[in-house]
Design an enzyme around this catalytic site. Structure first.
Site, PDB file in Angstrom:
ATOM      1  N   HIS A 142      -2.885   7.394   7.291  1.00 34.49           N
ATOM      2  CA  HIS A 142      -2.169   6.125   7.155  1.00 34.49           C
ATOM      3  C   HIS A 142      -2.461   5.211   8.345  1.00 34.49           C
ATOM      4  CE1 HIS A 142       0.038   7.431   3.668  1.00 34.49           C
ATOM      5  NE2 HIS A 142       0.446   8.518   4.302  1.00 34.49           N
ATOM      6  N   ALA A 189      -2.744  27.895  15.397  1.00 37.97           N
ATOM      7  CA  ALA A 189      -1.757  27.557  14.384  1.00 37.97           C
ATOM      8  C   ALA A 189      -0.996  26.295  14.799  1.00 37.97           C
ATOM      9  CB  ALA A 189      -0.785  28.716  14.189  1.00 37.97           C
ATOM     10  N   LYS A 209      -6.154  20.241  22.348  1.00 43.05           N
ATOM     11  CA  LYS A 209      -7.022  20.199  23.525  1.00 43.05           C
ATOM     12  C   LYS A 209      -7.740  21.544  23.651  1.00 43.05           C
ATOM     13  CE  LYS A 209      -3.897  17.087  26.004  1.00 43.05           C
ATOM     14  NZ  LYS A 209      -4.721  15.904  25.713  1.00 43.05           N
ATOM     15  N   ARG A 212      -9.850  27.091  25.889  1.00 39.97           N
ATOM     16  CA  ARG A 212     -10.794  28.153  26.300  1.00 39.97           C
ATOM     17  C   ARG A 212     -12.143  27.823  25.682  1.00 39.97           C
ATOM     18  NH1 ARG A 212      -7.918  32.677  25.599  1.00 39.97           N
ATOM     19  NH2 ARG A 212      -7.711  33.117  27.820  1.00 39.97           N
TER      20      ARG A 212
END
Length: 256
Positions: A142, A189, A209, A212
């Site tokens: 949107h 998740a 972000k 690792r």
């Protein structure tokens, strides 16, 4: 004075009712399994759907979610599409999207139950991409440029999406328009991903972000917390694995 009751008759009636409930339950579950088998979509059993391509051994579990624009959807070989998965090409049904495919799944892709893949711009999954349940991948989002119009009435922003081969998308992950994930990327998740993600990276958070990353010179940075699991030897048979599982082994010195 209490009336005499036939205890034997009452017990027999209760047992008969219980037997009837068990029989009905078994019949319902057998019937549902038959419906699931009959309703599953494959290349040999496409049902009402006319996908651009369904590869061999690919299976869409029944019941399906929303599916339209199949002419612009290609499904590779050996894909597993869980129940209630939505696959759509175009903003709405019956649009002409041109000569090229819009949504492509590579070989060996797994889409977990309740996932959604919504594409009006090209959305491409590489080979062996595994998705947990309720993953959302979309080329459309949107917009809210006009402060005087309801957001739901403003034309969405769209951009292609690419998910590199070997990646894993955790439960509830959201992949937004314009995202380009490299090879073997792990999406935690609930992460919300946009932009470019390099190969062999782990991303988490909203917005996601890199937490690792593996590089040839340094390995994993930061280092992994535990040693990698030892794979099952390829020469082991199913009977040997069962016998191993039945052994009463002592606990590991590192834990239970």
């Amino acid at each position: 004075m209490p009336k005499n009751r036939n205890t034997f008759s009452s017990d027999a009636s209760a047992a008969l009712r219980a037997w009837g409930r068990r029989a009905a339950s078994r019949a319902v579950h057998r019937g549902w399994r038959w419906i699931q088998q009959a309703g599953a979509v494959t290349a040999e059993q496409p049902g009402p759907y006319r996908f651009r391509r369904i590869g061999p051994a690919t299976r869409l579990a029944f019941p399906l979610g929303t599916v339209f624009g199949e002419r612009w959807i290609e499904l590779g070989d050996h894909c597993i599409i869980g129940e209630q998965v939505t696959l759509t090409a175009g903003m709405m049904p019956d649009l002409d999207l041109g000569p090229d495919p819009v949504l492509r799944l590579g070989n060996g892709v797994v889409l977990g139950r309740g996932s959604h893949v919504v594409a009006s711009q090209p959305v491409t999954f590489g080979d062996d991409v595994f998705c947990g349940p309720y993953v959302y991948v979309t080329s459309d989002n949107h917009s809210y440029d006009d402060p005087h119009q309801p957001i739901g009435r403003q034309w969405p922003r769209s951009a292609p999406v690419t998910i590199g081969s070997g990646s894993w998308l955790g439960t509830g992950a959201v992949i937004l328009p314009g995202a380009r994930l490299g090879r073997n990327v792990v999406v935690a998740a609930g992460a919300v991903v946009r932009g470019d993600i390099p190969d062999h990276a782990v991303v988490a958070g909203a917005p996601a972000k890199v937490v690792r990353r593996w590089q040839p010179e340094t390995g994993w940075v930061p280092p992994l917390r535990s040693a990698p699991p030892v794979p099952i030897p390829s020469e082991m048979t199913a009977d040997q694995l069962k016998a191993l599982a039945d052994l009463d082994l002592p606990p590991s010195p590192d834990g239970p």
